[in-house]
Scaffold this motif. Structure first.
Motif, short mmCIF file in Angstrom:
data_model
loop_
_atom_site.label_atom_id
_atom_site.label_comp_id
_atom_site.label_asym_id
_atom_site.label_seq_id
_atom_site.Cartn_x
_atom_site.Cartn_y
_atom_site.Cartn_z
N GLU A 28 15.83 -25.06 -2.11
CA GLU A 28 16.62 -24.55 -1.69
C GLU A 28 15.78 -24.13 -0.26
OE1 GLU A 28 14.49 -23.50 -3.89
OE2 GLU A 28 13.16 -21.64 -2.28
N SER A 29 14.98 -24.72 0.10
CA SER A 29 14.80 -24.04 2.23
C SER A 29 13.90 -24.55 2.75
CB SER A 29 14.91 -22.38 2.23
OG SER A 29 13.62 -22.12 1.09
N TRP A 31 11.02 -24.23 3.75
CA TRP A 31 10.57 -23.48 3.23
C TRP A 31 10.30 -23.59 2.13
CZ3 TRP A 31 7.55 -21.00 -0.34
CH2 TRP A 31 6.35 -20.37 -0.90
N ARG A 32 10.71 -24.04 1.18
CA ARG A 32 10.71 -24.78 -0.67
C ARG A 32 9.73 -26.35 -0.52
NH1 ARG A 32 8.78 -21.61 -3.67
NH2 ARG A 32 10.68 -20.21 -2.97
N ASP A 105 3.12 -17.76 -4.41
CA ASP A 105 4.50 -17.23 -3.78
C ASP A 105 4.98 -16.07 -3.91
OD1 ASP A 105 7.35 -19.25 -3.62
OD2 ASP A 105 6.81 -17.35 -2.40
N ARG A 106 5.53 -16.45 -5.29
CA ARG A 106 6.24 -14.95 -6.21
C ARG A 106 5.36 -14.56 -7.13
NH1 ARG A 106 12.81 -17.23 -5.19
NH2 ARG A 106 13.04 -17.19 -3.41
N PHE A 124 5.68 -9.58 0.85
CA PHE A 124 6.98 -9.77 1.21
C PHE A 124 7.07 -7.99 1.64
CE2 PHE A 124 7.16 -13.74 -0.23
CZ PHE A 124 6.95 -13.66 -1.66
N PRO A 159 10.61 -11.97 -3.31
CA PRO A 159 10.92 -11.58 -1.47
C PRO A 159 12.42 -11.11 -0.83
CG PRO A 159 11.30 -14.40 -2.37
CD PRO A 159 10.48 -12.99 -3.22
N ARG A 163 11.90 -7.88 0.66
CA ARG A 163 12.06 -7.69 2.12
C ARG A 163 13.03 -7.17 2.55
NH1 ARG A 163 11.33 -14.32 2.73
NH2 ARG A 163 9.34 -14.60 2.67
N PHE A 187 18.88 -17.52 -0.61
CA PHE A 187 18.32 -18.19 0.47
C PHE A 187 18.13 -19.29 0.94
CE2 PHE A 187 14.84 -15.61 0.60
CZ PHE A 187 13.87 -15.26 -0.54
N HIS A 212 16.88 -13.08 5.27
CA HIS A 212 15.70 -12.70 4.84
C HIS A 212 14.38 -14.55 4.84
CE1 HIS A 212 16.74 -9.13 1.75
NE2 HIS A 212 16.35 -8.90 2.85
N ASN A 213 15.67 -15.24 5.60
CA ASN A 213 15.42 -16.57 5.12
C ASN A 213 15.42 -16.91 6.99
OD1 ASN A 213 16.50 -18.02 4.66
ND2 ASN A 213 15.25 -19.03 3.43
N ASP A 241 10.26 -16.20 8.02
CA ASP A 241 9.35 -18.57 7.26
C ASP A 241 9.10 -18.79 8.42
OD1 ASP A 241 10.47 -17.97 5.21
OD2 ASP A 241 12.25 -19.34 4.51
N CYS A 261 6.01 -16.45 7.32
CA CYS A 261 5.88 -16.91 6.03
C CYS A 261 5.16 -17.76 5.44
CB CYS A 261 7.10 -15.71 5.46
SG CYS A 261 6.57 -16.00 3.30
C1 GZL Z 1 8.66 -16.37 0.39
C2 GZL Z 1 9.47 -17.79 -0.57
C3 GZL Z 1 11.37 -17.73 0.24
C4 GZL Z 1 11.28 -18.19 1.41
C5 GZL Z 1 12.39 -18.95 1.31
O1 GZL Z 1 7.01 -16.54 -0.11
O2 GZL Z 1 9.71 -17.37 -1.89
O3 GZL Z 1 11.96 -18.59 -0.91
O4 GZL Z 1 11.40 -17.33 2.26
C6 GZL Z 1 12.44 -19.78 -0.07
O5 GZL Z 1 12.79 -19.40 2.30
O6 GZL Z 1 14.00 -19.74 -0.08
#
Ligand code: GZL
Length: 307
Positions: A28-29, A31-32, A105-106, A124, A159, A163, A187, A212-213, A241, A261
């Motif tokens: 999705e991003s 970051w991912r 991560d989550r 977060f 997150p 956040r 995200f 949030h990102n 991020d 992050c």
């Molecule tokens: C954070 C992560 C989040 C990021 C986003 O650890 O889970 O998910 O901040 C990502 O960019 O999609």
């Protein structure tokens, strides 16, 4: 398994190679993508056989993947839970199968923390607080009302929940601050753009955007510019991020502050996987190192960014 007989300790290769089943949220991003790259490269470097599954953002796909790892008798399971709730049943199945689980991560909201060996990831809430504290400093000594709009991450994800809480708690210190609109952009850059368009249509004077990102912030920048406003000047923007695209916008003055992050969880994950596979004790909660960036800091940091 080893030869004919089931070694009982999972599908270990003949030479003792560890098999790690990993269920990833999706793609999705930025970051991912960086997080996936870190996990795949670190597994190869650690000589760990990786069974990788991309859930396309769906919890049911993650649960299916975890169940297939159990059937395959992998040695260790790891995953980044897309949302916090609904995991107890499948985590119990892994525990009953004698397969250790690592969260990355989550977090999950399970009351029973015997269902996983360790949770490796950021705090977060602290990330949200850092964003709020920067905004408090930005408006120190001023008395005008400040209208804030918020682009939340994926609904129900750790997150997004934390956040929002961390930021909301921090900004209580200034009674002039008001979150006038808050909505999820999942995200995603595209969703950040469309939601920001609706914010701009419904709210005449927006002073600040908290996204949030980075990806949602970058989508929002497109909407802000299309509306003839200057991001970073007419509307101050804070994101989380610090991926390359976000840091570039920060250096260009379109974003004002980014809370880092780190997605580079791969090396630590492989280290934990080897330890739990060997039956060694590991810390229940391992916090990732991360910082924050101003526009000035982004200019010097940009060349160093790996992702
Ligand atoms: C954070 C992560 C989040 C990021 C986003 O650890 O889970 O998910 O901040 C990502 O960019 O999609």
């Amino acid at each position: 398994g080893c030869g004919g007989s089931d070694s009982g300790s999972g599908d270990k290769g003949d030479d003792g190679t560890i098999t790690l089943g990993f269920s990833q949220v999706g793609a999705e991003s930025g970051w991912r993508t960086a997080n996936t790259k870190s996990i795949q490269e670190s597994a190869a470097a650690a000589g760990i056989k990786l069974q990788f599954s991309d859930a396309q953002g769906k919890q049911e796909n993650q649960i299916t993947a975890l169940r297939s790892f159990i059937t395959q008798k992998v040695d260790v399971i790891a995953f980044s839970p897309v949302v916090t709730s609904g995991w107890d049943a499948v985590l119990k199945e892994a525990k009953d199968a004698g397969i250790p689980v690592i969260l990355t991560d989550r977090a999950v909201d399970s009351q029973d923390d015997s269902l996983y060996e360790s949770f490796l990831g950021s705090d977060f809430k602290v990330e949200g607080q850092k964003a709020g504290e920067w905004l408090l400093k930005e408006y120190e000594g001023k008395s005008e009302p400040v209208n804030i709009v918020e682009l939340q991450g994926t609904t129900g994800s750790a997150p997004a929940i934390d956040r929002q809480t961390g930021f909301g708690d921090a900004i209580k210190a200034n009674p002039n601050f008001k979150i006038v609109k808050t909505q999820t952009g999942d995200f995603k850059r595209a969703d950040g753009k469309t939601v920001m368009e609706t914010f701009l249509q419904s709210t005449p004077d927006i002073d600040v955007l908290y996204a949030h990102n980075d990806d949602m912030g970058l989508g929002a920048i497109e909407a802000i510019e299309a509306a003839g406003k200057k991001p970073g000047t007419d509307i101050k923007i804070i994101t989380v991020d610090a991926v390359k695209d976000g840091m570039t916008a920060l250096a260009d003055g379109k974003i004002n502050f980014i809370v880092e992050c780190s997605p580079l969880l791969g090396p630590q994950l492989m280290d934990i996987a080897k330890k739990v596979n060997a039956g060694e004790k590991v810390e229940k909660r391992i916090l990732t190192e991360e910082t924050t960036f101003t526009q000035e800091q982004a200019k010097t940091e940009l060349p160093n960014r790996k992702y």
